[in-house]
Design a protein around this motif. Structure first.
Motif, PDB file in Angstrom:
ATOM      1  N   VAL A 270       0.856  -1.188   0.000  1.00 28.58           N
ATOM      2  CA  VAL A 270       0.000   0.000   0.000  1.00 28.58           C
ATOM      3  C   VAL A 270       0.892   1.237   0.000  1.00 28.58           C
ATOM      4  O   VAL A 270       1.870   1.302   0.747  1.00 28.58           O
ATOM      5  CB  VAL A 270      -0.938   0.031   1.227  1.00 28.58           C
ATOM      6  CG1 VAL A 270      -1.607   1.392   1.357  1.00 28.58           C
ATOM      7  CG2 VAL A 270      -2.001  -1.048   1.115  1.00 28.58           C
ATOM      8  N   ALA A 271       0.547   2.192  -0.834  1.00 26.71           N
ATOM      9  CA  ALA A 271       1.267   3.468  -0.871  1.00 26.71           C
ATOM     10  C   ALA A 271       0.310   4.587  -0.475  1.00 26.71           C
ATOM     11  O   ALA A 271      -0.792   4.692  -1.024  1.00 26.71           O
ATOM     12  CB  ALA A 271       1.832   3.724  -2.261  1.00 26.71           C
ATOM     13  N   VAL A 272       0.720   5.393   0.494  1.00 20.90           N
ATOM     14  CA  VAL A 272      -0.047   6.564   0.913  1.00 20.90           C
ATOM     15  C   VAL A 272       0.925   7.726   1.038  1.00 20.90           C
ATOM     16  O   VAL A 272       2.118   7.530   1.257  1.00 20.90           O
ATOM     17  CB  VAL A 272      -0.784   6.336   2.259  1.00 20.90           C
ATOM     18  CG1 VAL A 272      -1.913   5.346   2.096  1.00 20.90           C
ATOM     19  CG2 VAL A 272       0.189   5.863   3.335  1.00 20.90           C
ATOM     20  N   GLU A 273       0.424   8.940   0.905  1.00 16.22           N
ATOM     21  CA  GLU A 273       1.303  10.091   0.998  1.00 16.22           C
ATOM     22  C   GLU A 273       0.592  11.274   1.623  1.00 16.22           C
ATOM     23  O   GLU A 273      -0.628  11.368   1.622  1.00 16.22           O
ATOM     24  CB  GLU A 273       1.856  10.469  -0.376  1.00 16.22           C
ATOM     25  CG  GLU A 273       0.815  10.793  -1.420  1.00 16.22           C
ATOM     26  CD  GLU A 273       1.441  11.078  -2.770  1.00 16.22           C
ATOM     27  OE1 GLU A 273       2.636  11.414  -2.832  1.00 16.22           O
ATOM     28  OE2 GLU A 273       0.722  10.972  -3.790  1.00 16.22           O
ATOM     29  N   THR A 274       1.396  12.174   2.170  1.00 17.01           N
ATOM     30  CA  THR A 274       0.913  13.433   2.712  1.00 17.01           C
ATOM     31  C   THR A 274       1.611  14.549   1.942  1.00 17.01           C
ATOM     32  O   THR A 274       2.318  14.284   0.973  1.00 17.01           O
ATOM     33  CB  THR A 274       1.241  13.542   4.211  1.00 17.01           C
ATOM     34  OG1 THR A 274       2.670  13.612   4.372  1.00 17.01           O
ATOM     35  CG2 THR A 274       0.736  12.328   4.988  1.00 17.01           C
TER      36      THR A 274
END
Length: 244
Positions: A185-189
């Motif tokens: 899973v890739a998430v970013e801010t």
């Protein structure tokens, strides 16, 4: 004869105005202090090259991770697990991850083109969770497109892709390959990027992603516990706020 009723002297209103101004100024100072701490942690991660890595690695990383022909070459370095806590005052979220019975087993850091990645491998004895956090270490560096970083961890041609909604309100990209027990899973801010890989059940992917993001946001509210790291972070935050 009408008897006059005496009234106690009233405090001059000017005194209340002064107190109100002082209270407002104090509150504004606290808000600015807290905002500088939060923004300072988001702007740029502290330099591991200067504070964590041994002298010989500092020399290599000081060259920017360049190969003999000047081409960009990532410089990988393994850190002792007991040094993980030293990353906390430098603004790294992976150093704060705690839960699910997971304990850190391995810590690696990589520098490429001014971007620093710290990857922590955690395990509960049965399952493994790897969290790679990427931030700019140099002020001129910018995060590369998410797809480019994902391609380093996942074979995009063979993997199935699904966009998921995390309970924090964020969206993430879930990748899984048929026949493999692992998912990514890739998430970013606005200030960091996380690539999470695990062999836990796929149903836990959203929950693990939420855990990482919640930890990211909650640890930003923690006031500095180390004077040097805290002052550096506040100073960095104030510079960023004043530049807006």
């Amino acid at each position: 004869m009408v008897q006059q009723v005496s009234r106690p002297p009233t405090r001059p209103r000017a005194g209340w105005v002064v107190l109100l101004c002082l209270a407002t100024a104090t509150l504004a100072g606290i808000v600015l202090f807290a905002a500088a701490w939060i923004v300072g942690g988001r702007v740029q991660a502290g330099s591991l090259t200067e504070r964590i890595l041994p002298a010989d690695e500092q020399r290599i990383q000081g060259d920017g991770g360049r190969g003999s022909e000047g081409s960009a070459a990532p410089v990988l370095h393994e850190l002792p697990v007991d040094q993980l806590s030293q990353l906390k005052p430098l603004g790294w979220n992976v150093a704060h991850l705690s839960g699910y019975g997971l304990e850190p087993q391995q810590v690696e850091t990589e520098l490429a083109d001014g971007l620093r990645t710290v990857e922590v491998r955690l395990s509960n004895g049965q399952s493994v969770v790897e969290v790679a956090e990427t931030r700019p270490e140099e002020t001129s560096a910018e995060l590369a497109p998410l797809q480019e970083q994902i391609s380093q961890a996942v074979d995009l041609g063979a993997a199935e892709h699904e966009e998921i909604e995390v309970s924090t309100g964020d969206t993430g990209d879930l990748y899984r390959t048929e026949g493999s027990e692992e998912w990514t899973v890739a998430v970013e801010t606005d200030y960091a990027r996380y690539v999470i890989t695990s062999d836990m059940t796929e149903a836990s992917a959203e929950e693990i992603a939420a855990w990482v993001l919640v930890t990211d946001r909650s640890r930003l509210q923690i006031m500095p516990s180390e004077e040097t790291g805290g002052l550096d972070r506040i100073e960095r935050g104030l510079r960023e706020i004043l530049s807006w």
